[in-house]
Design an enzyme around this catalytic site. Sequence first.
Site, mmCIF file in Angstrom:
data_model
loop_
_atom_site.group_PDB
_atom_site.id
_atom_site.type_symbol
_atom_site.label_atom_id
_atom_site.label_comp_id
_atom_site.label_asym_id
_atom_site.label_seq_id
_atom_site.Cartn_x
_atom_site.Cartn_y
_atom_site.Cartn_z
ATOM 1 N N CYS A 1 36.106 50.661 35.128
ATOM 2 C CA CYS A 1 35.547 49.443 35.734
ATOM 3 C C CYS A 1 35.190 49.784 37.168
ATOM 4 C CB CYS A 1 36.543 48.290 35.698
ATOM 5 S SG CYS A 1 35.886 46.821 36.551
ATOM 6 N N TYR B 1 44.023 53.320 45.271
ATOM 7 C CA TYR B 1 44.989 52.745 46.203
ATOM 8 C C TYR B 1 46.255 52.197 45.557
ATOM 9 C CZ TYR B 1 47.197 49.207 49.142
ATOM 10 O OH TYR B 1 48.119 48.461 49.822
ATOM 11 N N GLY C 1 53.881 44.352 43.908
ATOM 12 C CA GLY C 1 54.036 42.938 44.229
ATOM 13 C C GLY C 1 55.289 42.698 45.034
ATOM 14 N N ASN D 1 50.310 41.124 34.072
ATOM 15 C CA ASN D 1 49.566 41.730 35.173
ATOM 16 C C ASN D 1 48.092 41.638 34.827
ATOM 17 O OD1 ASN D 1 48.932 45.139 36.290
ATOM 18 N ND2 ASN D 1 48.567 43.235 37.351
ATOM 19 N N GLY D 2 47.348 40.952 35.674
ATOM 20 C CA GLY D 2 45.915 40.836 35.421
ATOM 21 C C GLY D 2 45.406 39.484 35.846
ATOM 22 N N CYS E 1 40.594 50.274 35.641
ATOM 23 C CA CYS E 1 40.359 49.938 37.050
ATOM 24 C C CYS E 1 40.417 51.193 37.926
ATOM 25 C CB CYS E 1 41.435 48.938 37.487
ATOM 26 S SG CYS E 1 41.525 48.693 39.255
ATOM 27 N N ASP F 1 41.455 57.754 54.950
ATOM 28 C CA ASP F 1 42.112 56.573 54.381
ATOM 29 C C ASP F 1 41.590 56.356 52.959
ATOM 30 O OD1 ASP F 1 43.830 54.476 54.180
ATOM 31 O OD2 ASP F 1 42.854 53.208 55.670
ATOM 32 N N CYS G 1 50.223 42.594 40.115
ATOM 33 C CA CYS G 1 51.588 42.453 39.621
ATOM 34 C C CYS G 1 52.078 43.722 38.947
ATOM 35 C CB CYS G 1 51.670 41.344 38.577
ATOM 36 S SG CYS G 1 51.077 39.766 39.140
ATOM 37 N N CYS H 1 36.804 41.645 43.337
ATOM 38 C CA CYS H 1 37.414 41.940 42.038
ATOM 39 C C CYS H 1 37.840 40.627 41.393
ATOM 40 C CB CYS H 1 38.639 42.841 42.218
ATOM 41 S SG CYS H 1 39.486 43.139 40.656
ATOM 42 N N CYS I 1 33.849 46.513 41.674
ATOM 43 C CA CYS I 1 33.923 46.317 43.135
ATOM 44 C C CYS I 1 33.003 47.272 43.883
ATOM 45 C CB CYS I 1 35.368 46.454 43.613
ATOM 46 S SG CYS I 1 36.114 48.066 43.274
ATOM 47 N N SER J 1 48.789 55.564 52.316
ATOM 48 C CA SER J 1 47.790 55.610 51.250
ATOM 49 C C SER J 1 46.805 56.770 51.378
ATOM 50 C CB SER J 1 47.038 54.278 51.192
ATOM 51 O OG SER J 1 46.602 53.935 52.492
HETATM 52 P P1 AMP Z 1 41.121 46.404 55.721
HETATM 53 O O1 AMP Z 1 39.885 47.260 55.696
HETATM 54 O O2 AMP Z 1 41.540 46.028 57.093
HETATM 55 O O3 AMP Z 1 40.982 45.198 54.846
HETATM 56 O O4 AMP Z 1 42.319 47.265 55.139
HETATM 57 C C1 AMP Z 1 42.102 48.228 54.197
HETATM 58 C C2 AMP Z 1 43.391 48.935 53.907
HETATM 59 O O5 AMP Z 1 44.305 48.041 53.234
HETATM 60 C C3 AMP Z 1 43.162 50.090 52.956
HETATM 61 O O6 AMP Z 1 43.100 51.268 53.667
HETATM 62 C C4 AMP Z 1 44.344 50.070 52.023
HETATM 63 O O7 AMP Z 1 45.315 50.975 52.459
HETATM 64 C C5 AMP Z 1 44.856 48.665 52.086
HETATM 65 N N1 AMP Z 1 44.413 47.911 50.900
HETATM 66 C C6 AMP Z 1 43.309 48.095 50.175
HETATM 67 N N2 AMP Z 1 43.253 47.201 49.150
HETATM 68 C C7 AMP Z 1 44.335 46.451 49.226
HETATM 69 C C8 AMP Z 1 44.856 45.392 48.433
HETATM 70 N N3 AMP Z 1 44.202 44.961 47.365
HETATM 71 N N4 AMP Z 1 46.019 44.840 48.795
HETATM 72 C C9 AMP Z 1 46.668 45.266 49.901
HETATM 73 N N5 AMP Z 1 46.243 46.287 50.681
HETATM 74 C C10 AMP Z 1 45.085 46.883 50.351
#
Ligand code: AMP
Length: 472
Positions: free
Chosen positions: A443, A252, A37, A111-112, A246, A355, A5, A392, A446, A293
Site C-alpha cells: 500500500c 517507521y 500505542g 489494529n486498523g 503498509c 530521519d 495499535c 492514511c 500516503c 527512528s
Molecule cells: P513531523 O515532520 O514534525 O510531523 O515529524 C516527523 C517525525 O515523527 C518522523 O521523523 C517520525 O520519526 C515521527 N513519525 C512519523 N509518523 C508518525 C506517526 N504516525 N506517529 C508518530 N510519530 C510519527
Amino acid sequence: MREECGVVGVVKQDADSHPVPAALLIYYGLYALQHRGQESSGITVHDGKEPNTFKGMGLVPEVFDKNDLIDLKGNVGIGHVRYSTSGDSRVENCQPFIVKYKSGTVAIAHNGNLVNGLDLRKELEAEGHVFVANSDTEVIAHLLVKELLKHDIPDAVRNIMKRLHGSYSLAIMIDDLLMAVRDPYGFKPLCIGEIESGHAVASESVAIDTLNGDLIRDVNPGELIIFRGGEIESHQLFNEPSCAHCVFEYVYFARPDSIIDGKLVYRVRERIGEQLSIEHPVDADMISPVPDSGITSAIGYSRKSNIDYEESLMKNRYIGRTFILPGQAMRETAVRLKMNTINENIKDKRIVLIDDSIVRGTTSRRIIDMMRRGGASEIHARVGSPPIIAPCYLGIDMASREELIAAHKTVSGVEAVINADSLGYLSIDGLVNAIGLEKDDLCLGCLTGAYPLEIPGEKVCSRRQLKLNEFK
Ligand code: AMP
C-alpha cells in the site's frame, strides 16, 4: 477516527502447562508492542466460564498491577495497546471490546481502521444495537455476534469480511476459543508463534520473541486462524488475496527487530540507508541519525558511502510523547528535554542527517536549528521515505492533508522550511526495492495519493481490485 495499535493473543494447553499465567504472558507481549500505542492498554482473559478484563488509559506498566494479573484465572486471553490522537481519548474506547450474546461472549482486539465503519454503525444502530464507544472495533464485534447467531465461526467471519472495508488485524476470543483474522489486503501486520505449551498471535514478531517463543509465520491476508486443541486450524477465506502491506510499518512504525511478511525490518531500514546514499550522495564529514527512528538507515548510509557514523543527537528515552508544556518559551525547553545536541561532535562539521520520514516538518526544523546553534557547518537532510503527500485512511495516524508539508511544497520548498543545506527523499522504487516485496503487494497510498481500495473522494490505484464474490 484513525488508530495505531498493537494486539496480542495467547493460549496455553492447560493451567499447569506454562509456569507463567496467560494474563502475564499477554502483559509481556503488550510491553514488547508498546511502541504501537501508548494511550491505553487492556487485557481480557477467559477462565472457561466468563471473560475478565482489565483496561485503562496509559502505558502497560501504568494500567496493570502484575499481582492482579497473576491472580487472573484462565489459559487464554487477548490484549491491546492503543494510540489515537483524535479527541476520542477516553476509557470507553479502550480495548479489548467485549460483547455478550445469548450463546456466550466475543472479545476483540483490533489494529486498523475501517473506511466504512460509520456506515456500518448507523446500520447496526437502526437495527437496535447499542454502542458504548465510538470505535470501529465495536462495530466488528456487533457484526460478528450477529453472524454467530446464524452461522459457524468460519462462515460468520467470512460474512463479516464481506462487509468490512478497510484494514483489520484482529485477535478474537469467542468464549475461550482464540482466533486471528487478517483483512484480505494484509494492510497491518499479524503473525503467529509457538510458545511453551501453547500458541500466540501478535501484531509483531517481537512480542513472540519476548515470550521466548518461535515465530511460525505471518497470518495470510484473508485468513482466519483458530487455535483449537493445541492445533492451528487455517481457513483461507479469500480466494486470491490482493496484498497491500503498509510501507510505513517498514519505514517507521514497526520495531526494527520484527519480521513482517517475511522481511526483517532492520534489514529493510539498512537497505533504505544504502539506497539513499546511492540516490542522494553528498560530500560530508559524518552521518548522523535522528534517534531512534533514523539509526538503522544511518548505519546503511554510512556503510555505503564510507563516511563515518557519529551521533550528533541524544534522545531522552524517558520522556513520553504526551509531554506538553504551555507557552512558546517553554516549548524550546520541551524540545531540548526530548533531544539534545552533542556539540563537541558537531562543531564545524558537514553532517548528513538521516530521519525516517518528514510528516509536518516541524520536528526536522527544530532539530536542524538546534544543530546549527550547536555549531554544525552544513546539514544535509536525507529522508528514508518518499514525500508523504496524502493521508492514511488505513491505520497510521499521519496528519491531515493540510498538515502534510510535502502535500503543498516541492522538495526545495520543504528544504527551505526545515532550513537544511540540502534535502533528499528516497524514491518510491528505492523504497520498494529496500522492502524487497513486489510493488503491487504494497500500500503506497500516503506516497502516491492512490489507494488499494475505494475511499470516498480519493483515487484508487490501478492494481487488481478485490471483488467480494471472490470469497470462497
Ligand atoms: P513531523 O515532520 O514534525 O510531523 O515529524 C516527523 C517525525 O515523527 C518522523 O521523523 C517520525 O520519526 C515521527 N513519525 C512519523 N509518523 C508518525 C506517526 N504516525 N506517529 C508518530 N510519530 C510519527
